[in-house]
Design an enzyme around this catalytic site. Structure first.
Site, PDB file in Angstrom:
ATOM      1  N   GLU A 327       0.826  -1.213   0.000  1.00  0.00           N
ATOM      2  CA  GLU A 327       0.000   0.000   0.000  1.00  0.00           C
ATOM      3  C   GLU A 327       0.861   1.263   0.000  1.00  0.00           C
ATOM      4  O   GLU A 327       0.635   2.189   0.776  1.00  0.00           O
ATOM      5  CB  GLU A 327      -0.952  -0.004   1.203  1.00  0.00           C
ATOM      6  CG  GLU A 327      -1.898  -1.194   1.183  1.00  0.00           C
ATOM      7  CD  GLU A 327      -2.966  -1.164   2.255  1.00  0.00           C
ATOM      8  OE1 GLU A 327      -2.691  -0.675   3.357  1.00  0.00           O
ATOM      9  OE2 GLU A 327      -4.084  -1.630   1.968  1.00  0.00           O
ATOM     10  N   ASP A 401      -8.512  -9.014   4.011  1.00  0.00           N
ATOM     11  CA  ASP A 401      -8.236  -7.930   4.954  1.00  0.00           C
ATOM     12  C   ASP A 401      -9.269  -7.822   6.071  1.00  0.00           C
ATOM     13  O   ASP A 401     -10.173  -6.991   5.986  1.00  0.00           O
ATOM     14  CB  ASP A 401      -8.182  -6.609   4.173  1.00  0.00           C
ATOM     15  CG  ASP A 401      -7.578  -5.484   5.003  1.00  0.00           C
ATOM     16  OD1 ASP A 401      -7.158  -5.755   6.138  1.00  0.00           O
ATOM     17  OD2 ASP A 401      -7.524  -4.345   4.500  1.00  0.00           O
ATOM     18  N   GLU A 429     -12.465  -2.157  12.132  1.00  0.00           N
ATOM     19  CA  GLU A 429     -12.441  -1.385  10.886  1.00  0.00           C
ATOM     20  C   GLU A 429     -13.571  -1.780   9.934  1.00  0.00           C
ATOM     21  O   GLU A 429     -14.220  -0.921   9.349  1.00  0.00           O
ATOM     22  CB  GLU A 429     -11.083  -1.599  10.204  1.00  0.00           C
ATOM     23  CG  GLU A 429     -11.012  -0.985   8.816  1.00  0.00           C
ATOM     24  CD  GLU A 429      -9.673  -1.218   8.119  1.00  0.00           C
ATOM     25  OE1 GLU A 429      -8.769  -1.809   8.724  1.00  0.00           O
ATOM     26  OE2 GLU A 429      -9.540  -0.796   6.958  1.00  0.00           O
TER      27      GLU A 429
END
Ligand code: BDP
Length: 736
Positions: A327, A401, A429
């Protein structure tokens, strides 16, 4: 802090002048004045110590006036002694003293192995071997014909853990005189990963700001640091990575290292080592070099020097956690080198000081057109056996993820010669932030219990990470922390259970989530079974509920862009294909789901043949992973006899119904807890219900544009149209 008395005395002076009626008003006023001396609700976590009536203490020994033999020679032992007294004095009114040498009045001994008499040492020799460096023994033994409670361990940290365990058992109303606990951690590293930035924002943090007050450190030690350390030590967490994986090189400068050293000083007496994230390009950014190439001599020297400086300041520094070439983070590949080159270079720098490198396997590329779920495995498995002994590879629990549900990451079991650390996310998240009640140990347990078939039957993920399958040298688990400056630390009061449960599973990955829920509820709220039984059920169902209302049947990554809050299955305009939810669900007129069988991306081939075979056929794929592995027609018939579209819709509805049930259970629990505790969770569950409906409506309306089918009976009709759900924006969603 003010107490009511501070108000009373000045009032007494004027009391003579008051009429009887005014006096009554005054009394009422005093009664409702706040008592700030009380700890705010939720702050104490699972460590509150309510008073236990003498008659109900389940120990003959402690019911009598007692004295304790506790020789506290080291800072860790001093911490343990302080904690024991703190707990006992709050819970009992009979503790008469702590002595440095044994005495005929003792009813309890808390001593390291080396301070035990010969006879006991000999008697417990087998137990001492079993518990290892950090474990403990709690049992009643006879000393000169008299029964005493003994907490002992090979080393001081074991004593601290034993003390916390003992206090917990007391709160859990166990029969203390009958205890016979011989227990040690199954993993070496039990780590929290804080994704905390130096400006105190927390990446994916939903509980306020970072606890680390960098500006006031090193001089100012916020008492919260100590409470943080206590909480972690009480569940066996022994390592903390202070900084975000998206790292800032500044933390490696002297000014920041002084602050880090101050935190390390606070945590040391609690057995917690400090780690930092190392930005791979630090030699350029703060070192004045023009490269960070891991094979360049100057770079190698720079890291060696840096390690030396760090260990001068923090002699027990744990090591580095590194996110590289992921990322947009810099890494060895920027210089044509490999993960092994990068990790081993850092490992070599830390090795003389006993430090370790934890290298993350969370990688996927912007230019790789293959399925994102396959990329980490493809990149790392060929390096098996090539990492140094002090390098560990940290792998997220699933191949994408931290989704509400993913199959376990196929790297587990596929790298027998590499120490793999499990990375779980405690912060929510992708699971409703800190507004949704989701009991994550259920998710962790599912992953840990998963069968990899890599060494015959019973080769579970837990056995991979605790080293028992492949004999790995160092073992560990990491949890991305959900902790911040909120009064209750985690935002949602029940999110404390995820911190607690994570710690318990890092200690012993074979514990059941039901037992963890039971423990946590008792320690936090009440031992009353009329409260416990239904609330435990609520917690147990919460994980399946969130899967149902967000991503049922193996769907994944449908969350809105960037902040990942709320549904965004329609998003398809982001620059990188694998950032778009449409990449994952692939809904079209034909059907829905990601084909990861040989006719598709063949990600299934990364699992052991037994599993690949199972996953390649939709009929044998466990239904919870169906659309993870298959793209199936809308009228595909499931085992329940219903077609896929109807089942999908009914699952979304079920998720909503489950939250309704959770709310119902909580309402029943009202009478067993305080009003404040009750209201807080009730309001949050109401948000969760509203948002579960939002998820259901938005996803079904969107998928309906492809399925072109009616919603089956039993599914509530959405109150708004798809355009409305698409129009919702959250520019200030936290943690982004
Ligand atoms: C993703 C998060 C991102 C993290 C990344 C990671 O969205 O903020 O930096 O994982 O784990 O889940 O590195």
């Amino acid at each position: 802090m003010n107490s009511k008395l501070d108000y009373v005395f000045p009032c007494l002076k004027i009391i003579n002048c008051l009429s009887p009626l005014k006096l009554v008003y005054l009394i009422i006023f005093l009664a409702i004045l706040p008592t700030n001396a009380q700890t705010p609700v939720g702050y104490n976590l699972w460590l509150g110590y309510p008073q236990i009536k003498k008659q109900t203490v389940r120990s003959e020994y402690l019911r009598t006036t007692n004295s304790i033999f506790f020789r506290a020679k080291t800072p860790v032992l001093q911490t343990a002694r302080k904690e024991l007294l703190r707990g006992l004095e709050a819970m009992l009114d009979t503790v008469s003293g702590v002595l440095d040498s044994p005495n005929a009045m003792n009813t309890m001994w808390v001593v390291e192995k080396n301070d035990l008499n010969q006879e006991l040492r000999r008697k417990l020799i087998g137990d001492f071997e079993r518990i290892g460096k950090e474990g403990f023994i709690i049992k009643s033994v006879l000393v000169n014909g008299k029964g005493i409670l003994l907490i002992t361990a090979n080393e001081d940290l074991g004593i601290l853990y034993g003390v916390f365990k003992f206090l917990q058992l007391m709160k859990l109303q166990k029969k203390l005189d009958e205890l016979n606990i011989i227990e040690g951690p199954k993993l070496d590293l039990r780590m929290l990963n804080h994704w905390d930035n130096l400006d105190r924002t927390v990446e994916r943090g939903y509980a306020g700001f970072s606890l680390w007050n960098w500006q006031k450190l090193p001089e100012y030690i916020d008492p919260r640091y100590i409470d943080y350390a206590r909480a972690n030590a009480s569940i066996g967490i022994n390592a903390t990575v202070l900084t975000n994986v998206n790292a800032n090189a500044l933390v490696l400068t002297r000014a920041y290292l002084e602050k880090v050293a101050a935190l390390a000083d606070v945590f040391r007496p609690y057995g917690i080592k400090v780690y930092l994230t190392a930005r791979f390009s630090a030699p350029v950014e703060i070192g004045g070099l023009n490269t960070a190439d891991p094979l360049n001599e100057d770079v190698i020297e720079w890291w060696k020097d840096k390690a030396k400086v760090i260990y001068q300041m923090i002699p027990d520094f744990g090591g580095f956690l590194v996110k590289a070439n992921s990322e947009g983070q810099p890494g060895p590949q920027n210089y044509g080198r490999t993960h092994v080159d990068g990790a081993n270079m850092l490992g070599t720098a830390l090795q003389p000081f006993g430090g370790i490198v934890i290298w993350r396997a969370f990688v996927y590329s912007a230019t790789d057109a293959t399925d994102r779920a396959k990329q980490a495995f493809a990149e790392f498995v060929p390096y098996d056996g090539k990492f140094l002994d002090n390098v560990l590879v940290q792998v997220k629990n699933g191949p994408i993820d931290f989704q509400p549900r993913e199959p376990f990451h196929p790297m587990f079991g596929a790298m027998p010669n590499t120490s793999l650390v499990m990375e779980f996310q405690i912060t929510q998240e992708y699971l409703g932030f800190s507004s949704h009640l989701v009991f994550l140990p259920k998710l962790y347990e599912e992953v840990l219990d998963a069968e990899t078939y890599r060494k015959g039957n019973n080769s579970t993920v837990a056995k991979v990470i605790d080293g028992s399958l492949f004999n790995n040298k160092i073992t560990g688990m990491a949890g991305v922390a959900n902790i911040g400056t909120d009064i209750n630390w985690t935002g949602h009061p029940f999110a404390q259970a995820n911190w607690y449960g994570y710690g318990r599973l890092a200690w012993n990955p074979y514990l059941s989530s039901d037992m963890i829920a039971d423990e946590w509820l008792r320690l936090t709220y009440s031992n009353d079974s009329r409260f416990l039984d239904p609330v435990k059920e609520m917690m147990a169902s919460s994980r399946e509920a969130v899967v149902n209302y967000m991503t049922p049947l193996g769907l994944h990554h449908l969350m809105a862009t960037g902040h990942h809050y709320g549904p965004g299955p329609w998003v398809n305009d982001l620059s990188r294909p694998e950032w778009n939810p449409t990449y994952y669900h692939k809904a079209d007129k034909f059907g829905i789901g990601f084909d990861r069988t040989p006719s598709g991306s063949n990600a299934s081939s990364q699992y052991a043949p037994e599993l690949a075979k199972l996953f390649n056929n939709p009929d044998s794929t466990p239904e919870e992973y169906l659309l993870w592995f298959h793209h199936l027609p809308w009228d595909y018939r499931l085992k329940n006899g219903e077609i896929l579209w109807d089942t999908l819709a009914l699952n979304y509805q079920k998720g909503v119904d489950q939250v309704k049930e959770m709310l119902g259970i909580w309402k029943q629990a009202k009478m067993y807890i305080s009003e404040e505790q009750y209201n807080e969770v009730k309001m949050l569950l109401e948000i969760q219900l509203k948002e579960a409906k939002w998820w259901r409506n938005a996803c079904l309306l969107y998928f309906q544009t492809f399925s072109e089918r009616k919603l089956p009976t039993g599914v509530e009709l959405p109150g708004e149209n798809l355009e409305y759900y698409k129009s919702l924006k959250f520019p200030y969603a936290p943690g982004n």
